[in-house]
Design an enzyme around this catalytic site. Structure first.
Site, PDB file in Angstrom:
ATOM      1  N   THR A   1      55.242 -31.881  11.556  1.00  0.00           N
ATOM      2  CA  THR A   1      55.385 -33.274  11.973  1.00  0.00           C
ATOM      3  C   THR A   1      54.669 -33.500  13.314  1.00  0.00           C
ATOM      4  OG1 THR A   1      56.968 -35.052  12.252  1.00  0.00           O
ATOM      5  CG2 THR A   1      57.592 -32.928  13.191  1.00  0.00           C
TER       6      THR A   1
ATOM      7  N   ASP B   1      46.524 -41.917   3.008  1.00  0.00           N
ATOM      8  CA  ASP B   1      46.417 -43.078   3.881  1.00  0.00           C
ATOM      9  C   ASP B   1      45.694 -42.689   5.155  1.00  0.00           C
ATOM     10  OD1 ASP B   1      48.492 -41.990   5.620  1.00  0.00           O
ATOM     11  OD2 ASP B   1      49.840 -42.495   3.959  1.00  0.00           O
TER      12      ASP B   1
ATOM     13  N   LYS C   1      47.398 -47.581   5.370  1.00  0.00           N
ATOM     14  CA  LYS C   1      48.265 -48.623   5.901  1.00  0.00           C
ATOM     15  C   LYS C   1      47.861 -48.898   7.331  1.00  0.00           C
ATOM     16  CE  LYS C   1      52.300 -46.825   3.605  1.00  0.00           C
ATOM     17  NZ  LYS C   1      53.587 -46.236   3.920  1.00  0.00           N
TER      18      LYS C   1
ATOM     19  N   ILE D   1      59.685 -37.201   7.428  1.00  0.00           N
ATOM     20  CA  ILE D   1      59.951 -37.682   8.786  1.00  0.00           C
ATOM     21  C   ILE D   1      59.132 -38.946   9.003  1.00  0.00           C
ATOM     22  CG2 ILE D   1      59.751 -37.170  11.250  1.00  0.00           C
ATOM     23  CD1 ILE D   1      60.384 -34.286  10.615  1.00  0.00           C
TER      24      ILE D   1
ATOM     25  N   PRO E   1       0.827  -1.215   0.000  1.00  0.00           N
ATOM     26  CA  PRO E   1       0.000   0.000   0.000  1.00  0.00           C
ATOM     27  C   PRO E   1       0.861   1.265   0.000  1.00  0.00           C
ATOM     28  CG  PRO E   1      -0.715  -1.542   1.696  1.00  0.00           C
ATOM     29  CD  PRO E   1       0.548  -2.076   1.139  1.00  0.00           C
TER      30      PRO E   1
ATOM     31  N   MET F   1      55.355 -44.077  16.514  1.00  0.00           N
ATOM     32  CA  MET F   1      54.975 -45.489  16.396  1.00  0.00           C
ATOM     33  C   MET F   1      55.403 -46.275  17.632  1.00  0.00           C
ATOM     34  SD  MET F   1      56.033 -45.944  12.404  1.00  0.00           S
ATOM     35  CE  MET F   1      57.299 -44.697  12.363  1.00  0.00           C
TER      36      MET F   1
ATOM     37  N   GLY G   1      50.563 -37.938   6.246  1.00  0.00           N
ATOM     38  CA  GLY G   1      50.384 -37.365   7.580  1.00  0.00           C
ATOM     39  C   GLY G   1      51.676 -36.705   8.022  1.00  0.00           C
TER      40      GLY G   1
HETATM   41  N1  SAH Z   1      55.307 -38.447   8.724  1.00  0.00           N
HETATM   42  C1  SAH Z   1      54.613 -38.435   9.974  1.00  0.00           C
HETATM   43  C2  SAH Z   1      54.915 -39.625  10.820  1.00  0.00           C
HETATM   44  C3  SAH Z   1      54.501 -40.937  10.256  1.00  0.00           C
HETATM   45  S1  SAH Z   1      54.841 -42.281  11.324  1.00  0.00           S
HETATM   46  C4  SAH Z   1      54.912 -37.136  10.721  1.00  0.00           C
HETATM   47  O1  SAH Z   1      55.815 -36.395  10.333  1.00  0.00           O
HETATM   48  O2  SAH Z   1      54.242 -36.864  11.695  1.00  0.00           O
HETATM   49  C5  SAH Z   1      53.279 -42.510  12.107  1.00  0.00           C
HETATM   50  C6  SAH Z   1      53.362 -42.134  13.555  1.00  0.00           C
HETATM   51  O3  SAH Z   1      53.300 -40.724  13.691  1.00  0.00           O
HETATM   52  C7  SAH Z   1      52.217 -42.635  14.380  1.00  0.00           C
HETATM   53  O4  SAH Z   1      52.391 -43.988  14.765  1.00  0.00           O
HETATM   54  C8  SAH Z   1      52.301 -41.720  15.575  1.00  0.00           C
HETATM   55  O5  SAH Z   1      53.328 -42.099  16.438  1.00  0.00           O
HETATM   56  C9  SAH Z   1      52.719 -40.403  14.935  1.00  0.00           C
HETATM   57  N2  SAH Z   1      51.581 -39.504  14.695  1.00  0.00           N
HETATM   58  C10 SAH Z   1      51.175 -39.014  13.522  1.00  0.00           C
HETATM   59  N3  SAH Z   1      50.128 -38.162  13.690  1.00  0.00           N
HETATM   60  C11 SAH Z   1      49.881 -38.121  15.014  1.00  0.00           C
HETATM   61  C12 SAH Z   1      48.939 -37.448  15.826  1.00  0.00           C
HETATM   62  N4  SAH Z   1      48.037 -36.619  15.305  1.00  0.00           N
HETATM   63  N5  SAH Z   1      48.964 -37.637  17.158  1.00  0.00           N
HETATM   64  C13 SAH Z   1      49.875 -38.473  17.697  1.00  0.00           C
HETATM   65  N6  SAH Z   1      50.787 -39.143  16.983  1.00  0.00           N
HETATM   66  C14 SAH Z   1      50.798 -38.971  15.650  1.00  0.00           C
END
Ligand code: SAH
Length: 482
Positions: free
Chosen positions: A333, A250, A272, A308, A43, A385, A303
């Site tokens: 790392t 992985d 793995k 490393i 309106p 690990m 990861g």
């Molecule tokens: N390239 C990777 C390591 C691979 S070996 C890096 O630089 O971190 C895989 C190991 O990394 C695992 O068994 C664990 O010990 C460690 N890891 C990777 N991510 C992790 C996380 N978010 N918290 C704790 N440990 C981790």
């Protein structure tokens, strides 16, 4: 996804806005920008809308809303402050199957209008499904500053040359690489500098010299994805993740990170587990090579950091031999990520002057390490690990001279919402870990710096999303990975 974003072509299309106030004015403005033919039913009109009417930019029906006004409208927006009118519009539109938006009433909308970053012909729409318009506006503000306004002109130039590029390059891959070079290279720089003419000249030159082989060369990106939190990716990692044609990842790479890879990239899981490698290392190396040889841009996401304990070196050796180009992008790392997020400085003037990274991976059922080197005073030892061999590691460290009361911590899924820190001593850690249900991956840190955790811990996740943030799929608890 609750709604599918689409871009509606409204040029010279009849649209209806119900209401003539300030809110309506903003919607009318948007519709006019999209070239729509706008009828307003109300309106009265506020001053701004009246001005639009005076300039004959809109049609005005100076009446309260009635369903007949919808007659040939393709979409309708209700922007009145009268809830019963809004509902009437919603119901009338529903009967006629006309898409309807009622401002600020998401339950009365069959479509919502996003926040818009306009670099025509590039348009970015941001929607939150009505959950938080403020958040959408904040994101819009960020994008506005991030995307140079010249992108609009750049896109317009690209459009003019599209057909020529199609003729010059015969495959989709080659054409995509070509355009990426255009948008990231000299042509784009020239447009940003306001030299559109020179940019066109450069583009023409590139097209004249373009051939499929140049733009179809495969490449491998070996990218460190960090320990879990996507915020810890590097800019370069993210950029390459957005370029990849295919990604190999992985189980150590968090799902939230895999989600950031270009949506239509092919995803190959080569996960793995400790003793059950889904794809053997040799096959991964071979796959990288073959995909690159097919001309693909192959992203190998790892990861943490690829160099490393990541077998990054092995994965690129074949590529070097075959002359395939590659890049290696470092990642944070696990040691650095977990230490920071657990409030455990790896070095500290009072506690540790050096830091060792070792793998606790079992060989023939026992941990084989240089214990003498590990058990020096004034140093921090980080064990990757190390979960399966935890008991043996703690025992051996004490046997080789460290005090049983030396602080030691196990960090589960560091930097994710599933992070848990179990801080104890070499003597007590195994029992403490047994009391908690720990889930791989985990990292062991030994040394006096662990004492600082109590004081410096800052990342203490409590989110109910925790399960989604997990690095690994549920049901794999206790496995130490890789
Ligand atoms: N390239 C990777 C390591 C691979 S070996 C890096 O630089 O971190 C895989 C190991 O990394 C695992 O068994 C664990 O010990 C460690 N890891 C990777 N991510 C992790 C996380 N978010 N918290 C704790 N440990 C981790």
């Amino acid at each position: 996804m609750d709604a599918l974003p689409v871009f509606l072509k409204l040029r010279e299309t009849p649209t209806l806005v119900v209401g003539g106030g300030d809110v309506a004015e903003r919607k009318i403005d948007l519709l006019l920008r999209a070239g729509a033919s706008v009828t307003v039913i109300s309106p009265t009109l506020c001053e701004a809308v009246m001005r639009l009417h005076d300039r004959q930019l809109i049609h005005w029906i100076a009446e309260p809303f009635h369903p007949k006004a919808l007659a040939n409208a393709r979409i309708v927006i209700a922007a009145t402050d009268d809830r019963s009118v809004n509902r009437a519009v919603f119901e009338a539109a529903g009967e006629k199957g006309i898409p309807v938006n009622v401002v600020d009433q998401p339950d009365l909308c069959t479509f919502t209008v996003p926040s818009i970053v306009d670099r025509t012909p590039v348009i970015i729409a941001i929607g939150t499904g009505g959950a938080s318009p403020v958040l959408a506006r904040m994101l819009k503000a960020r994008l506005e500053t991030l995307i140079p306004s010249a992108y609009g002109r750049l896109a317009a130039i690209a459009k003019d040359f599209r057909d020529q590029v199609k003729q010059a390059l015969s495959t989709v891959t080659a054409r995509r690489t070509f355009w990426e070079e255009v948008f990231q290279g000299r042509v784009a720089e020239l447009v940003f500098a306001g030299k559109d003419g020179q940019a066109q000249k450069e583009l023409r030159h590139m097209i004249e010299h373009a051939d499929d082989a140049t733009y179809e060369r495969g490449e491998v990106y070996l990218v460190g994805a960090g320990p879990g939190d996507p915020d810890l990716l590097t800019f370069r990692a993210l950029r390459l993740m957005q370029r990849a044609d295919v990604v190999l990842y992985d189980r150590l790479v968090a799902p939230a990170i895999v989600d950031l890879v270009r949506r239509d990239a092919e995803r190959i899981y080569v996960g793995k587990e400790k003793s059950n490698h889904v794809v053997p290392q040799g096959e991964i190396n071979q796959l990288l090579l073959e995909l690159a040889q097919q001309g693909k841009r192959v992203l190998r996401l790892k990861g943490g950091d690829p160099f490393i304990f990541g077998r990054g070196g092995e994965e690129i050796e074949d590529l070097v031999n075959q002359g395939i180009p590659f890049q290696v992008i470092p990642g944070i790392t696990a040691a650095a990520g977990c230490a920071s997020y657990a409030g455990i400085p790896l070095t500290h003037r009072d506690h540790a002057q050096s830091c060792l990274f070792v793998t606790g991976h079992l060989k023939d059922g026992s941990v084989d390490l240089n214990w003498q080197a590990l058990c020096q005073p004034g140093q921090t030892v980080v064990v990757y690990m190390g979960l399966t061999g935890l008991e043996s590691i703690c025992r051996e460290m004490v046997r080789h001279g460290l005090d049983g009361t030396t602080p030691a911590a196990l960090i589960q899924q560091g930097t994710t919402l599933n992070q848990k820190v179990i801080a104890a001593t070499l003597e007590t850690l195994v029992d403490e870990v047994a009391k908690n249900q720990v889930q791989a991956p985990t990292l062991l840190i030994v040394g006096n710096v662990v004492k600082l955790h109590d004081k410096l811990a800052w990342f203490i996740p409590e989110s109910p999303l925790a399960q989604n943030a997990a690095i690994h799929e549920p049901g794999r608890g206790g496995n130490d990975g890789l």
